[in-house]
Motif scaffolding. Structure first.
Motif, mmCIF file in Angstrom:
data_model
loop_
_atom_site.group_PDB
_atom_site.id
_atom_site.type_symbol
_atom_site.label_atom_id
_atom_site.label_comp_id
_atom_site.label_asym_id
_atom_site.label_seq_id
_atom_site.Cartn_x
_atom_site.Cartn_y
_atom_site.Cartn_z
ATOM 1 N N LEU A 46 -5.358 1.645 4.284
ATOM 2 C CA LEU A 46 -4.149 1.200 3.588
ATOM 3 C C LEU A 46 -3.675 2.253 2.593
ATOM 4 O O LEU A 46 -2.472 2.509 2.474
ATOM 5 C CB LEU A 46 -4.397 -0.122 2.863
ATOM 6 C CG LEU A 46 -4.481 -1.373 3.726
ATOM 7 C CD1 LEU A 46 -4.872 -2.569 2.875
ATOM 8 C CD2 LEU A 46 -3.179 -1.626 4.451
ATOM 9 N N TRP A 83 -0.818 -6.447 8.229
ATOM 10 C CA TRP A 83 -0.599 -5.373 7.266
ATOM 11 C C TRP A 83 -0.071 -4.085 7.873
ATOM 12 O O TRP A 83 0.476 -3.246 7.164
ATOM 13 C CB TRP A 83 -1.879 -5.075 6.508
ATOM 14 C CG TRP A 83 -2.318 -6.168 5.578
ATOM 15 C CD1 TRP A 83 -1.592 -7.246 5.173
ATOM 16 C CD2 TRP A 83 -3.577 -6.280 4.938
ATOM 17 N NE1 TRP A 83 -2.323 -8.020 4.309
ATOM 18 C CE2 TRP A 83 -3.548 -7.451 4.136
ATOM 19 C CE3 TRP A 83 -4.727 -5.513 4.941
ATOM 20 C CZ2 TRP A 83 -4.630 -7.867 3.371
ATOM 21 C CZ3 TRP A 83 -5.811 -5.925 4.181
ATOM 22 C CH2 TRP A 83 -5.757 -7.087 3.390
ATOM 23 N N VAL A 84 -0.261 -3.902 9.174
ATOM 24 C CA VAL A 84 0.126 -2.653 9.830
ATOM 25 C C VAL A 84 0.864 -2.973 11.119
ATOM 26 O O VAL A 84 0.532 -3.926 11.821
ATOM 27 C CB VAL A 84 -1.125 -1.785 10.135
ATOM 28 C CG1 VAL A 84 -0.795 -0.614 11.035
ATOM 29 C CG2 VAL A 84 -1.749 -1.272 8.841
ATOM 30 N N LEU A 100 2.949 0.511 7.314
ATOM 31 C CA LEU A 100 2.634 -0.743 6.653
ATOM 32 C C LEU A 100 3.780 -1.727 6.813
ATOM 33 O O LEU A 100 4.950 -1.342 6.774
ATOM 34 C CB LEU A 100 2.383 -0.513 5.156
ATOM 35 C CG LEU A 100 1.163 0.308 4.781
ATOM 36 C CD1 LEU A 100 1.093 0.484 3.272
ATOM 37 C CD2 LEU A 100 -0.116 -0.325 5.302
ATOM 38 N N GLY A 104 1.521 -5.537 4.088
ATOM 39 C CA GLY A 104 0.604 -4.405 3.934
ATOM 40 C C GLY A 104 0.919 -3.592 2.692
ATOM 41 O O GLY A 104 0.015 -3.116 1.999
ATOM 42 N N GLU A 105 2.210 -3.452 2.395
ATOM 43 C CA GLU A 105 2.607 -2.737 1.179
ATOM 44 C C GLU A 105 2.131 -3.487 -0.062
ATOM 45 O O GLU A 105 1.656 -2.872 -1.026
ATOM 46 C CB GLU A 105 4.118 -2.544 1.149
ATOM 47 C CG GLU A 105 4.612 -1.543 2.175
ATOM 48 C CD GLU A 105 6.118 -1.469 2.272
ATOM 49 O OE1 GLU A 105 6.826 -2.207 1.542
ATOM 50 O OE2 GLU A 105 6.603 -0.673 3.092
ATOM 51 N N ALA A 108 -1.665 -2.989 -0.249
ATOM 52 C CA ALA A 108 -1.952 -1.629 -0.715
ATOM 53 C C ALA A 108 -1.648 -1.489 -2.204
ATOM 54 O O ALA A 108 -2.391 -0.830 -2.941
ATOM 55 C CB ALA A 108 -1.144 -0.610 0.098
#
Length: 147
Positions: A46, A83-84, A100, A104-105, A108
């Motif tokens: 991430l 997330w991805v 992302l 996901g952002e 992270a």
């Protein structure tokens, strides 16, 4: 500990590193050292994707120093979490580009905030006059591992 003398054997170095790994929490693969309940490998992935925005899967493998098959499984886990996202590389039909998702952002960002807090506390606990030496020692160890 060994603060005032040079290690005279590989056993002393091994013991010191083992102590560091345990104290820092690196031996707990399902929790990051900053206390986040996700695997360390996912946290590293991430972080790389957050830093770059988009990465080829093969480049992520290179950066994480993991095999292609391991990264493929890792990306599968990150994708399952939402997330991805994977997309075909525009210039290579077999290549995969990763980015992302908004979730996901956020993940992270949460990891980055926890890391900043952990490292800020850690840095404050090291006497100011020792900090440059600690960073220098870590740099030397990293370079020695790359040889």
């Amino acid at each position: 500990m060994m603060a005032d003398r040079e290690p005279d054997s590989s056993a002393e170095l091994q013991s010191a590193l083992r102590g560091f790994v345990r104290a820092f929490g690196l031996h707990q693969p399902e929790t990051t050292p900053c206390g986040q309940p996700i695997p360390v490998s996912e946290a590293h992935a991430l972080g790389e994707l957050a830093q770059e925005g988009r990465l080829r899967q093969v480049e992520l493998a290179r950066r994480l120093r993991l095999t292609k098959s391991t990264v493929s499984r890792l990306v599968g886990q990150l994708t399952a979490r939402g997330w991805v996202e994977r997309a075909p590389a525009p210039d290579d039909g077999r290549g995969v580009v990763l980015r992302l998702t908004p979730a996901g952002e956020r993940a992270a960002g949460n990891l980055a905030a926890a890391r900043r807090e952990k490292f800020s506390r850690l840095l404050k606990s090291i006497p100011a006059h020792e900090r440059a030496g600690v960073l220098h020692a870590l740099d030397i160890l990293t370079k020695a591992l790359d040889e």
